[in-house]
Design a protein around this motif. Structure first.
Motif, PDB file in Angstrom:
ATOM      1  N   ALA A  61       0.756  -1.056  -0.090  1.00  0.00           N
ATOM      2  CA  ALA A  61      -0.121  -0.175  -0.024  1.00  0.00           C
ATOM      3  C   ALA A  61       0.805   1.275   0.094  1.00  0.00           C
ATOM      4  N   ALA A  62       1.836   1.301   0.825  1.00  0.00           N
ATOM      5  CA  ALA A  62       2.821   2.500   0.720  1.00  0.00           C
ATOM      6  C   ALA A  62       3.584   2.530  -0.435  1.00  0.00           C
ATOM      7  N   LEU A  63       3.988   1.523  -0.974  1.00  0.00           N
ATOM      8  CA  LEU A  63       4.802   1.643  -2.587  1.00  0.00           C
ATOM      9  C   LEU A  63       3.872   2.103  -3.448  1.00  0.00           C
ATOM     10  N   THR A  64       2.584   1.422  -3.510  1.00  0.00           N
ATOM     11  CA  THR A  64       1.518   1.934  -4.500  1.00  0.00           C
ATOM     12  C   THR A  64       1.405   3.409  -4.343  1.00  0.00           C
ATOM     13  N   LEU A  65       0.990   4.101  -3.160  1.00  0.00           N
ATOM     14  CA  LEU A  65       1.124   5.488  -2.982  1.00  0.00           C
ATOM     15  C   LEU A  65       2.208   6.016  -3.423  1.00  0.00           C
ATOM     16  N   ALA A  66       3.457   5.653  -3.110  1.00  0.00           N
ATOM     17  CA  ALA A  66       4.713   6.381  -3.395  1.00  0.00           C
ATOM     18  C   ALA A  66       4.737   6.376  -4.986  1.00  0.00           C
ATOM     19  N   HIS A  67       4.406   5.394  -5.643  1.00  0.00           N
ATOM     20  CA  HIS A  67       4.743   5.275  -7.045  1.00  0.00           C
ATOM     21  C   HIS A  67       3.499   6.380  -7.771  1.00  0.00           C
ATOM     22  N   ALA A  68       2.441   6.652  -7.133  1.00  0.00           N
ATOM     23  CA  ALA A  68       1.291   7.203  -7.602  1.00  0.00           C
ATOM     24  C   ALA A  68       2.048   8.791  -7.634  1.00  0.00           C
ATOM     25  N   ILE A  69       2.633   9.069  -6.348  1.00  0.00           N
ATOM     26  CA  ILE A  69       3.278  10.419  -6.075  1.00  0.00           C
ATOM     27  C   ILE A  69       4.565  10.476  -7.339  1.00  0.00           C
ATOM     28  N   ALA A  70       5.221   9.605  -7.217  1.00  0.00           N
ATOM     29  CA  ALA A  70       6.486   9.426  -8.172  1.00  0.00           C
ATOM     30  C   ALA A  70       6.115   9.739  -9.692  1.00  0.00           C
ATOM     31  N   ALA A  71       4.910   9.412 -10.067  1.00  0.00           N
ATOM     32  CA  ALA A  71       4.429   9.729 -11.248  1.00  0.00           C
ATOM     33  C   ALA A  71       4.347  11.250 -11.999  1.00  0.00           C
ATOM     34  N   ASN A  72       4.477  12.033 -10.718  1.00  0.00           N
ATOM     35  CA  ASN A  72       4.380  13.540 -11.136  1.00  0.00           C
ATOM     36  C   ASN A  72       5.991  14.236 -11.194  1.00  0.00           C
ATOM     37  N   PRO A  73       5.875  15.393 -11.647  1.00  0.00           N
ATOM     38  CA  PRO A  73       7.188  15.957 -11.922  1.00  0.00           C
ATOM     39  C   PRO A  73       7.891  16.294 -10.653  1.00  0.00           C
ATOM     40  N   PRO A  74       9.241  15.906 -10.504  1.00  0.00           N
ATOM     41  CA  PRO A  74      10.045  16.041  -9.323  1.00  0.00           C
ATOM     42  C   PRO A  74      10.216  17.310  -8.747  1.00  0.00           C
ATOM     43  N   GLY A  75      10.503  18.186  -9.865  1.00  0.00           N
ATOM     44  CA  GLY A  75      10.559  19.698  -9.246  1.00  0.00           C
ATOM     45  C   GLY A  75       9.203  20.073  -8.468  1.00  0.00           C
ATOM     46  N   VAL A  76       8.075  19.907  -9.042  1.00  0.00           N
ATOM     47  CA  VAL A  76       6.723  20.332  -8.613  1.00  0.00           C
ATOM     48  C   VAL A  76       6.387  19.674  -7.404  1.00  0.00           C
ATOM     49  N   LEU A  77       6.720  18.378  -7.184  1.00  0.00           N
ATOM     50  CA  LEU A  77       6.596  17.774  -5.953  1.00  0.00           C
ATOM     51  C   LEU A  77       7.518  18.211  -4.749  1.00  0.00           C
ATOM     52  N   ARG A  78       8.620  18.756  -5.005  1.00  0.00           N
ATOM     53  CA  ARG A  78       9.461  19.254  -4.026  1.00  0.00           C
ATOM     54  C   ARG A  78       9.246  20.616  -3.600  1.00  0.00           C
ATOM     55  N   MET A  79       8.808  21.526  -4.729  1.00  0.00           N
ATOM     56  CA  MET A  79       8.246  22.836  -4.302  1.00  0.00           C
ATOM     57  C   MET A  79       6.911  22.741  -3.614  1.00  0.00           C
TER      58      MET A  79
END
Length: 266
Positions: free
Chosen positions: A197-215
């Motif tokens: 469950a944690a990895l599925t959520l993490a991969h859903a997050i990681a599908a987005n642009p890395p710079g946008v995630l960090r900002m």
């Protein structure tokens, strides 16, 4: 002796595993502090990491402070009052500072008891998923000490002042369902489904642009101590950066072309 923290990356998702099951993943040994801080700093500097999952080896997430070391006045707990203060500052308090500097979204997969500093460690993460056997306790009072690693700042911001005071003043544990009811965790899953469950959520997050995630994470963090006008100014500055990235142009193109986007961090 095994490495204190396992660092395992799958694509854009990093899994960090506290790896001292013989101490129930206690946090106060300096090698554990050094290893965890080092992993967080490494992740912060690696733009290929877009999401982090933190969990514990064995049956506990983390027992927090090493009770045997407290009894024997060794390690973090050695010396007089002034020395112990310095031990905390140069030791376990480096962990919340490192998490505060981590711009990568982080999920705690809480696989068992998270007591004392272990409970506070879950609070340093952005999202918490609990197994059905997880327990959370601000148990410092039970061993005659106070939250020394930031729990008094973190917990009220997570579950509100009254409930935080109840946990801190009693030291009593709450189970996974109560943690869900109080907003300490966002979901509870069967023990054997936790990491998936944690990895599925993490991969859903990681599908987005890395710079946008960090900002975006930095905006959320800064928003805890800014007034609204100041946060709006920071948001406008970050948005100016985001609108001129290749990843933004790729997101727009993928939307019109009805395909999955391919982000490279530019």
């Amino acid at each position: 002796m095994s490495e204190p923290v396992r660092y395992e990356q799958d694509g854009n998702v990093l899994t960090l595993t506290l790896n001292r099951p013989e101490t129930r993943n206690s946090l106060t040994e300096m090698d554990m502090v050094d290893a965890l801080v080092g992993c967080l700093e490494r992740a912060q500097g690696d733009m290929s990491v877009r999401a982090v999952v933190l969990t514990g080896a064995g049956t506990a997430f983390s027992s927090g402070g090493n009770i045997k070391h407290m009894r024997d006045d060794v390690g973090t707990f050695a010396g007089g009052s002034s020395q112990i203060r310095e031990n905390y500052r140069r030791g376990i308090q480096r962990i919340p500072r490192a998490f505060h500097e981590l711009d990568v979204p982080c999920i705690a997969a809480v696989n068992g008891p998270a007591h004392g500093a272990g409970c506070d460690l879950t609070l340093m993460c952005d999202i918490r998923i609990a197994s059905q056997t997880a327990l959370f306790a601000e148990s410092f009072a039970k061993v005659g000490i106070i939250p020394g690693d930031g729990g008094a700042w973190l917990l009220p911001r997570t579950i509100g002042l009254s409930r935080a005071c109840e946990m801190i003043f009693t030291g009593a544990p709450i189970d996974a369902q109560q943690a869900l009811d109080w907003g300490l965790v966002s979901r509870v899953v069967p023990d054997d489904a936790l990491l998936d469950a944690a990895l599925t959520l993490a991969h859903a997050i990681a599908a987005n642009p890395p710079g946008v995630l960090r900002m975006s994470k930095r905006l959320v963090r800064e928003g805890q101590r800014m007034d609204l006008p100041s946060l709006l100014e920071l948001s406008a500055a970050f948005q100016g950066i985001a609108h001129r990235t290749a990843d933004h142009r790729e997101a727009i193109a993928a939307t019109f072309e009805k395909r999955a986007p391919r982000y490279n961090g530019d």
